[in-house]
Write an enzyme that holds these catalytic residues in place. Sequence first.
Site, PDB file in Angstrom:
ATOM      1  N   LYS A  74       0.971   4.139  -2.996  1.00  0.00           N
ATOM      2  CA  LYS A  74       0.616   5.543  -2.779  1.00  0.00           C
ATOM      3  C   LYS A  74       1.810   6.462  -3.052  1.00  0.00           C
ATOM      4  O   LYS A  74       1.622   7.612  -3.474  1.00  0.00           O
ATOM      5  CB  LYS A  74       0.051   5.746  -1.380  1.00  0.00           C
ATOM      6  CG  LYS A  74      -1.320   5.081  -1.207  1.00  0.00           C
ATOM      7  CD  LYS A  74      -2.328   5.572  -2.248  1.00  0.00           C
ATOM      8  CE  LYS A  74      -3.716   5.049  -2.034  1.00  0.00           C
ATOM      9  NZ  LYS A  74      -4.709   5.698  -2.903  1.00  0.00           N
ATOM     10  N   TYR A 108       0.838  -1.204   0.000  1.00  0.00           N
ATOM     11  CA  TYR A 108       0.000   0.000   0.000  1.00  0.00           C
ATOM     12  C   TYR A 108       0.872   1.254   0.000  1.00  0.00           C
ATOM     13  O   TYR A 108       0.641   2.178  -0.789  1.00  0.00           O
ATOM     14  CB  TYR A 108      -0.929  -0.011   1.215  1.00  0.00           C
ATOM     15  CG  TYR A 108      -1.822   1.204   1.302  1.00  0.00           C
ATOM     16  CD1 TYR A 108      -2.900   1.363   0.437  1.00  0.00           C
ATOM     17  CD2 TYR A 108      -1.588   2.197   2.249  1.00  0.00           C
ATOM     18  CE1 TYR A 108      -3.726   2.475   0.503  1.00  0.00           C
ATOM     19  CE2 TYR A 108      -2.416   3.309   2.332  1.00  0.00           C
ATOM     20  CZ  TYR A 108      -3.472   3.446   1.454  1.00  0.00           C
ATOM     21  OH  TYR A 108      -4.278   4.548   1.528  1.00  0.00           O
TER      22      TYR A 108
END
Length: 175
Positions: A83, A79
């Site tokens: 991002k 994750y």
Amino acid sequence: MVARLGGLDSTVNNAGASPEAPAEVVTEANLDLTMGVNVKGVFFASQAAGRVMIGQGFGRIISLSSQAGFVALPTESVYCMSKAAVAHLTRCLAVEWGSHGITVNAVAPTFIRTEGTAPALADPAFEAEVLERIAGVHRIGEPVEVAGAVVFLASPAASLITGHTLLIDGGWTAR
């Protein structure tokens, strides 16, 4: 749809996937899902909007990144990586499309009180850790605080801002 509405002034890329797992057990399927939604989805949605905006000579693209793209979070390596990629893609597209009157920016919030974060924040120890890390204001963010940043970046007041990721993290990354 664009012809019927007369153009496309702004688009907001707001989707995310974040299966949590220690890096040593992340599966290829989880990596593909996370990168597919968080990076590939943002790229192709931006591309579709960018094509229209290039033709009209104006536009605002705003993507949702995360403070996780700027800090390391245990069990969230994929994750965090995805991002961080959104933040860099934002810079790349801003440079590429700026001459067409298009600004490209991102918003990177910290933990925001939503239905999606409610289960994690229900754990008092986890919430206390998050509150400690949000060093400046020591509180969980609210959705309106993210929405306000998006509205600002889509507005004429932000016409000279491009390639930027606005951290809405209450001071987390200031530590």
